[in-house]
Scaffold this motif. Sequence first.
Motif, PDB file in Angstrom:
ATOM      1  N   ALA A  40       0.822  -1.206   0.000  1.00 55.10           N
ATOM      2  CA  ALA A  40       0.000   0.000   0.000  1.00 55.10           C
ATOM      3  C   ALA A  40       0.855   1.254   0.000  1.00 55.10           C
ATOM      4  O   ALA A  40       1.909   1.306   0.636  1.00 55.10           O
ATOM      5  N   ASP A  41       0.381   2.268  -0.699  1.00 53.87           N
ATOM      6  CA  ASP A  41       1.014   3.581  -0.680  1.00 53.87           C
ATOM      7  C   ASP A  41       0.858   4.206   0.713  1.00 53.87           C
ATOM      8  O   ASP A  41      -0.190   4.093   1.339  1.00 53.87           O
ATOM      9  N   GLU A  42       1.901   4.877   1.194  1.00 52.07           N
ATOM     10  CA  GLU A  42       1.851   5.445   2.540  1.00 52.07           C
ATOM     11  C   GLU A  42       0.800   6.545   2.678  1.00 52.07           C
ATOM     12  O   GLU A  42       0.402   6.888   3.793  1.00 52.07           O
ATOM     13  N   TYR A  43       0.320   7.111   1.568  1.00 46.95           N
ATOM     14  CA  TYR A  43      -0.690   8.151   1.625  1.00 46.95           C
ATOM     15  C   TYR A  43      -2.088   7.622   1.345  1.00 46.95           C
ATOM     16  O   TYR A  43      -3.017   8.412   1.161  1.00 46.95           O
ATOM     17  N   ASP A  44      -2.276   6.314   1.309  1.00 48.96           N
ATOM     18  CA  ASP A  44      -3.602   5.755   1.052  1.00 48.96           C
ATOM     19  C   ASP A  44      -4.617   6.231   2.082  1.00 48.96           C
ATOM     20  O   ASP A  44      -4.288   6.486   3.252  1.00 48.96           O
ATOM     21  N   HIS A  45      -5.864   6.313   1.651  1.00 44.96           N
ATOM     22  CA  HIS A  45      -6.951   6.770   2.510  1.00 44.96           C
ATOM     23  C   HIS A  45      -7.136   5.846   3.710  1.00 44.96           C
ATOM     24  O   HIS A  45      -6.843   4.648   3.644  1.00 44.96           O
ATOM     25  N   ALA A  46      -7.657   6.407   4.800  1.00 45.44           N
ATOM     26  CA  ALA A  46      -7.849   5.646   6.033  1.00 45.44           C
ATOM     27  C   ALA A  46      -8.704   4.404   5.826  1.00 45.44           C
ATOM     28  O   ALA A  46      -8.477   3.366   6.473  1.00 45.44           O
ATOM     29  N   VAL A  57      -2.374  -1.745  -3.475  1.00 48.60           N
ATOM     30  CA  VAL A  57      -3.533  -0.952  -3.078  1.00 48.60           C
ATOM     31  C   VAL A  57      -3.164   0.530  -3.131  1.00 48.60           C
ATOM     32  O   VAL A  57      -2.190   0.954  -2.505  1.00 48.60           O
ATOM     33  N   THR A  58      -3.945   1.309  -3.873  1.00 48.46           N
ATOM     34  CA  THR A  58      -3.631   2.723  -4.018  1.00 48.46           C
ATOM     35  C   THR A  58      -4.888   3.550  -4.256  1.00 48.46           C
ATOM     36  O   THR A  58      -5.876   3.047  -4.787  1.00 48.46           O
ATOM     37  N   ASP A  59      -4.833   4.813  -3.859  1.00 53.13           N
ATOM     38  CA  ASP A  59      -5.815   5.785  -4.344  1.00 53.13           C
ATOM     39  C   ASP A  59      -5.483   6.104  -5.790  1.00 53.13           C
ATOM     40  O   ASP A  59      -4.338   5.926  -6.232  1.00 53.13           O
ATOM     41  N   SER A  60      -6.458   6.620  -6.544  1.00 55.50           N
ATOM     42  CA  SER A  60      -6.130   7.162  -7.870  1.00 55.50           C
ATOM     43  C   SER A  60      -5.698   8.610  -7.722  1.00 55.50           C
ATOM     44  O   SER A  60      -4.588   8.987  -8.115  1.00 55.50           O
ATOM     45  N   VAL A  61      -6.545   9.436  -7.137  1.00 60.51           N
ATOM     46  CA  VAL A  61      -6.183  10.795  -6.733  1.00 60.51           C
ATOM     47  C   VAL A  61      -6.122  10.796  -5.215  1.00 60.51           C
ATOM     48  O   VAL A  61      -7.084  10.423  -4.548  1.00 60.51           O
ATOM     49  N   PHE A  62      -4.986  11.198  -4.670  1.00 54.83           N
ATOM     50  CA  PHE A  62      -4.797  11.143  -3.220  1.00 54.83           C
ATOM     51  C   PHE A  62      -5.504  12.327  -2.569  1.00 54.83           C
ATOM     52  O   PHE A  62      -5.403  13.471  -3.023  1.00 54.83           O
ATOM     53  N   SER A  63      -6.217  12.027  -1.488  1.00 55.71           N
ATOM     54  CA  SER A  63      -7.072  13.029  -0.864  1.00 55.71           C
ATOM     55  C   SER A  63      -6.305  14.080  -0.092  1.00 55.71           C
ATOM     56  O   SER A  63      -6.854  15.127   0.241  1.00 55.71           O
ATOM     57  N   VAL A  64      -5.028  13.850   0.205  1.00 58.24           N
ATOM     58  CA  VAL A  64      -4.256  14.814   0.983  1.00 58.24           C
ATOM     59  C   VAL A  64      -3.799  15.974   0.110  1.00 58.24           C
ATOM     60  O   VAL A  64      -4.122  17.139   0.350  1.00 58.24           O
ATOM     61  N   ASP A  65      -3.028  15.683  -0.931  1.00 58.78           N
ATOM     62  CA  ASP A  65      -2.480  16.733  -1.785  1.00 58.78           C
ATOM     63  C   ASP A  65      -3.131  16.812  -3.159  1.00 58.78           C
ATOM     64  O   ASP A  65      -2.795  17.692  -3.954  1.00 58.78           O
ATOM     65  N   ALA A 121      -9.881  17.470  -8.639  1.00 58.22           N
ATOM     66  CA  ALA A 121     -10.640  18.581  -8.070  1.00 58.22           C
ATOM     67  C   ALA A 121     -10.055  19.106  -6.765  1.00 58.22           C
ATOM     68  O   ALA A 121     -10.454  20.166  -6.294  1.00 58.22           O
ATOM     69  N   VAL A 122      -9.120  18.379  -6.160  1.00 60.77           N
ATOM     70  CA  VAL A 122      -8.594  18.727  -4.844  1.00 60.77           C
ATOM     71  C   VAL A 122      -7.416  19.684  -4.970  1.00 60.77           C
ATOM     72  O   VAL A 122      -6.447  19.400  -5.680  1.00 60.77           O
ATOM     73  N   VAL A 123      -7.493  20.822  -4.254  1.00 63.05           N
ATOM     74  CA  VAL A 123      -6.400  21.794  -4.197  1.00 63.05           C
ATOM     75  C   VAL A 123      -5.921  21.871  -2.756  1.00 63.05           C
ATOM     76  O   VAL A 123      -6.677  22.240  -1.856  1.00 63.05           O
ATOM     77  N   SER A 124      -4.663  21.507  -2.534  1.00 63.98           N
ATOM     78  CA  SER A 124      -4.087  21.474  -1.194  1.00 63.98           C
ATOM     79  C   SER A 124      -3.205  22.699  -0.975  1.00 63.98           C
ATOM     80  O   SER A 124      -2.371  23.029  -1.805  1.00 63.98           O
ATOM     81  N   VAL A 125      -3.404  23.382   0.157  1.00 57.84           N
ATOM     82  CA  VAL A 125      -2.628  24.575   0.503  1.00 57.84           C
ATOM     83  C   VAL A 125      -1.991  24.342   1.869  1.00 57.84           C
ATOM     84  O   VAL A 125      -2.698  24.163   2.862  1.00 57.84           O
ATOM     85  N   ARG A 126      -0.682  24.341   1.919  1.00 55.64           N
ATOM     86  CA  ARG A 126       0.012  24.015   3.160  1.00 55.64           C
ATOM     87  C   ARG A 126      -0.061  25.149   4.171  1.00 55.64           C
ATOM     88  O   ARG A 126      -0.022  26.319   3.821  1.00 55.64           O
ATOM     89  N   ALA A 127      -0.150  24.760   5.445  1.00 56.75           N
ATOM     90  CA  ALA A 127      -0.219  25.703   6.561  1.00 56.75           C
ATOM     91  C   ALA A 127       1.000  25.511   7.458  1.00 56.75           C
ATOM     92  O   ALA A 127       1.572  24.415   7.523  1.00 56.75           O
TER      93      ALA A 127
END
Length: 384
Positions: free
Chosen positions: A117-123, A162-170, A309-315
């Motif tokens: 699994a990719d380390e950024y996979d969804h919960a 196992v992977t997301d297609s578009v990752f929900s984080v970034d 569609a997801v735009v991630s902006v770092r804080a």
Amino acid sequence: MFDWLDVRAGAREKAGLRRRLVPRSADPEVLDLAGNDYLGLARDPRVVAAAEAAARRWGAGSTGSRLVTGTVDAHAELERDLADFCGVESALVFSSGYLANLGTLSALGGPGTLMVADEYDHASLIDGLRLSRSDRLRVAHRDVTAVAAALRDRSRRRALVVTDSVFSVDGDLAPLAELAAVCREHAAGLVIDDAHGLGVLGPGGRGGPAAAGIAGRPDVVVTATLSKSLGSQGGVVLGPARVVRHLVETARSFIFDTGLAPASVGAAAEALAVLRREPELADRVRASARSLAERLRAAGLDAAEPAGAVVSVRAPSAAEAVGWAARCAEAGVAVGCFRPPSVPDHVSRLRLTARSDLTARELDRVAAVLVAAAPARAARPIAT
């Protein structure tokens, strides 16, 4: 007995990680970039009318599990339409995307199986891995070489990637074609969570696997949600007929769960029909996301390039992310706020979700609000 909960709650409060339930406003003046209504169909009169018609015909609830009384004709029709649209043999509707992932991985895994699994996979994927009782290995984000090495060196006969297609984080895209090639080379299956791809990527919004040219392959299984681009509720598994048959007979989150409510089935079916008639909706949402990211970067914010569609902006920190999101909400723009443990690299973010119906004026307003509300350190790149 529960005094320890107060200690944990205090620690989360101090770290800026407290979570609160905030009812969503029905006020049309609030510009919503926190939800996942990518194609603007959740309030579309055609979709709402279809939900109402299904509820009037079949009732408010499905009355039971899918294998008892919980399946109506509308479920079967939606499954056929989804399979046809996505270019696969078969489809199976679950009551949520989360349960679709739990059921798929727990049913396809088990002792004697390696899951990579990719380390950024969804919960939901991570929880499915845990429930599967398989050997598990998490690899660096989008690292095809690491996946290939894990498959090549495995001691287990069966293996799934196992992977997301578009990752929900970034909001970045998995290398699906490369992963599929590696899986074929090493006789492994590929499970793709296309929650953020269906309705957004591929020809006419047919999803990440279609965009990568791997839809319908016999070693590829796709999960997705009906609650994002299709504006409804529920989940679906798309893939080979024998996989779907196996899930009907063994997936506990399908067998023992109440079926998806008829209103949600009707809404999803009509939303899919709208997308078929208006395939340009997928192009619009991607263009909207790119335009928004460009505006934010031009203003000096650290916004990632979106694949969907997801735009991630770092804080700069979790606490500053919470304050930033709150100031945006006060200005009439709702944005998502992602903090650990929702983000695996300990970098907090605001997550904005574009929609196909956003106008240039609304995009300008969003950018202006984010810039005005930003913490002083937000314009500088944040190291991971």
